[in-house]
Design a protein around this motif. Structure first.
Motif, PDB file in Angstrom:
ATOM      1  N   ALA A 121       0.244   4.241  -1.022  1.00 15.68           N
ATOM      2  CA  ALA A 121      -0.440   5.489  -0.649  1.00 15.68           C
ATOM      3  C   ALA A 121      -0.347   5.758   0.838  1.00 15.68           C
ATOM      4  CB  ALA A 121      -1.896   5.422  -1.094  1.00 15.68           C
ATOM      5  N   SER A 122      -0.408   4.684   1.661  1.00 13.07           N
ATOM      6  CA  SER A 122      -0.342   4.869   3.114  1.00 13.07           C
ATOM      7  C   SER A 122       1.086   5.029   3.614  1.00 13.07           C
ATOM      8  CB  SER A 122      -1.021   3.698   3.820  1.00 13.07           C
ATOM      9  OG  SER A 122      -0.288   2.495   3.575  1.00 13.07           O
ATOM     10  N   GLY A 123       2.038   4.696   2.777  1.00 15.09           N
ATOM     11  CA  GLY A 123       3.435   4.777   3.195  1.00 15.09           C
ATOM     12  C   GLY A 123       3.922   3.574   3.966  1.00 15.09           C
ATOM     13  N   GLN A 124       3.046   2.583   4.255  1.00 15.55           N
ATOM     14  CA  GLN A 124       3.421   1.383   4.999  1.00 15.55           C
ATOM     15  C   GLN A 124       3.620   0.216   4.017  1.00 15.55           C
ATOM     16  OE1 GLN A 124       3.956   1.618   8.268  1.00 15.55           O
ATOM     17  NE2 GLN A 124       3.303   3.771   8.225  1.00 15.55           N
ATOM     18  N   TYR A 125       4.634   0.353   3.218  1.00 13.56           N
ATOM     19  CA  TYR A 125       4.848  -0.696   2.214  1.00 13.56           C
ATOM     20  C   TYR A 125       6.263  -1.279   2.256  1.00 13.56           C
ATOM     21  CZ  TYR A 125       7.043   3.204  -0.312  1.00 13.56           C
ATOM     22  OH  TYR A 125       7.841   4.281  -0.658  1.00 13.56           O
ATOM     23  N   ASP A 184       0.861  -1.189   0.000  1.00 14.86           N
ATOM     24  CA  ASP A 184       0.000   0.000   0.000  1.00 14.86           C
ATOM     25  C   ASP A 184       0.890   1.229   0.000  1.00 14.86           C
ATOM     26  OD1 ASP A 184      -1.980   1.832   0.180  1.00 14.86           O
ATOM     27  OD2 ASP A 184      -2.690   1.219   2.179  1.00 14.86           O
TER      28      ASP A 184
END
Length: 427
Positions: free
Chosen positions: A204-208, A202
């Motif tokens: 977009a959330s920055g948690q990738y 993900d």
């Protein structure tokens, strides 16, 4: 005494002798016996004497029944102790001499097949390497022990890869660039990953920025493990790809057998093989020869022969020792049999075996000249001289032959035979 009295007495003796001769013998004189008559009568008597095998002291010139036990009388010359063609041993002598016998055609013998031995191996085509594929650092290993069974698609490791994260970022931010999309797809393919892996990130959330799971490409048993948690992996672009472990399927195994070069004329591709192993006593495993090596081992003078064995349930294990027989393709003559080398005596061009005579209750053996065929290691093919069902001495043969020589009977050193009719079994 006067002379007249003496003459009277002498005349009386002569008259008495004359009367006795004519009254007792008649007028025909008795012929003198032939000088060889006694020897001829002895020879005829020796040939025709009948006796009882249980009462040897009984002798009579005609067949009949023993008055003591009622058994049928037989010719004395046919008894083993009087027959130079037979060697009789007591049970104690049989045991002390180490004599062992084998029935020709018995399933325990090697009749109808060539004895072989070897071990089970995994076909090389069934051994695979599970590569990491993705370059990065191993965060977790889910398969860590040799012997573990792994199913295809099962998670085997978790790897953090900055290269994969770079591809994900490039793919998300350049969806309109055909060249970048093509490069991303090529990288994923080289790492053995599907496009669906991108859905795990993900952006977009920055948690990738997290590791990705690697799944097993093959099913089977782990043979050897190579990596540990914290190790770094490489891919094909960086050199040799990192192997997590090797894995093998045991659905089929090879029985790699050693066959003596003298046996090659008797085996063929496709010949049926029956094998046994000590792990499963009494159970037979069947297969067919799929490969015969084109070279001979210079030290053992053997040729490698390969048999494919199905292995349902994976009961058979690699490196198990096996032994059995190969169906001989040298001849269709089922009368030929195999005997171990220990059963055969050689004297010049003659080969002799000792056959147990089943007509007697005690151990009685008769020498038999046989014709040898091809040898199979320590086993010889008997082309002529034996029939299925006969009992042959396979150990202690020299002791039997020595007993025959000591008793002056027929042996391998004295091949002359005395033709005798068979003796019916006495029970």
């Amino acid at each position: 005494m006067t002379s007249n009295l003496k003459l009277g007495i002498a005349a009386g003796f002569l008259i008495a002798w004359g009367l006795g001769y004519y009254l007792g013998q008649g007028n025909t004189p008795v012929a003198a016996p032939h000088p060889m008559q006694s020897f001829v009568n002895c020879a005829a008597e020796a040939t025709d004497i009948y006796t009882c095998s249980m009462h040897l002291s009984l002798e009579q010139p005609e067949p009949g029944q023993c008055p003591a036990c009622g058994m049928k009388l037989i010719k004395k010359r046919l008894l083993p102790q009087f027959n130079p063609d037979l060697v009789a041993l007591s049970d104690a002598e049989l045991l002390l001499s180490g004599v062992e016998t084998q029935i020709v055609g018995d399933p325990k013998s090697s009749r109808g097949g060539i004895p072989v031995s070897g071990r089970l191996k995994i076909p090389p085509g069934q051994i695979r390497r599970q590569a990491a594929g993705l370059p990065g650092r191993i965060e977790a290993l889910y398969i860590t022990a040799e012997g573990d069974y792994v199913k295809k698609g099962e998670p085997v490791a978790s790897i953090y890869s900055k290269d994969l994260i770079a591809v994900v970022e490039a793919f998300v931010h350049n969806t309109n660039s055909e060249s970048i999309l093509r490069a991303a797809k090529n990288n994923l393919k080289s790492w053995n990953l599907d496009l669906e892996v991108l859905q795990q990130f993900d952006v977009a959330s920055g948690q990738y920025r997290h590791p990705v799971t690697i799944s097993a490409d093959y099913e089977g048993y782990v043979l050897e493990h190579f990596t540990h948690t914290g190790d770094y992996t490489a891919n094909a672009h960086m050199g040799a790809p990192t192997t997590l472990y090797t894995i093998a399927s045991l659905d089929k195994l090879w029985a790699v057998l050693e066959v003596y070069e003298t046996q090659l004329s008797s085996i063929r591709l496709g010949s049926q093989v029956q094998l046994t192993t000590e792990a499963f006593p009494g159970e037979r495993f069947e297969g067919r020869i799929s490969f015969i090596s084109p070279v001979v081992d210079p030290d053992s003078r053997t040729v490698e022969v390969r048999v494919e064995l199905p292995n349902p349930g994976h009961r058979l294990k690699p490196d198990m020792l096996v032994e059995g027989t190969v169906e001989s393709g040298a001849s269709s003559d089922h009368s030929s049999v195999l005997l171990p080398r220990s059963a055969i005596l050689w004297t010049g061009k003659r080969s002799v075996v000792y056959v147990r005579d089943s007509a007697f209750n005690q151990p009685v053996f008769r020498p038999r000249t046989v014709v040898l065929g091809p040898s199979h290691g320590d086993v010889y093919t008997i082309e002529e001289g034996l029939a299925s069902g006969e009992e042959i001495a396979v150990n202690g043969v020299f002791a039997i032959d020595a007993a025959a020589q000591l008793r002056g009977g027929r042996s391998m050193m004295s091949p002359g035979s005395v033709a005798e009719e068979p003796v019916a079994a006495q029970h």
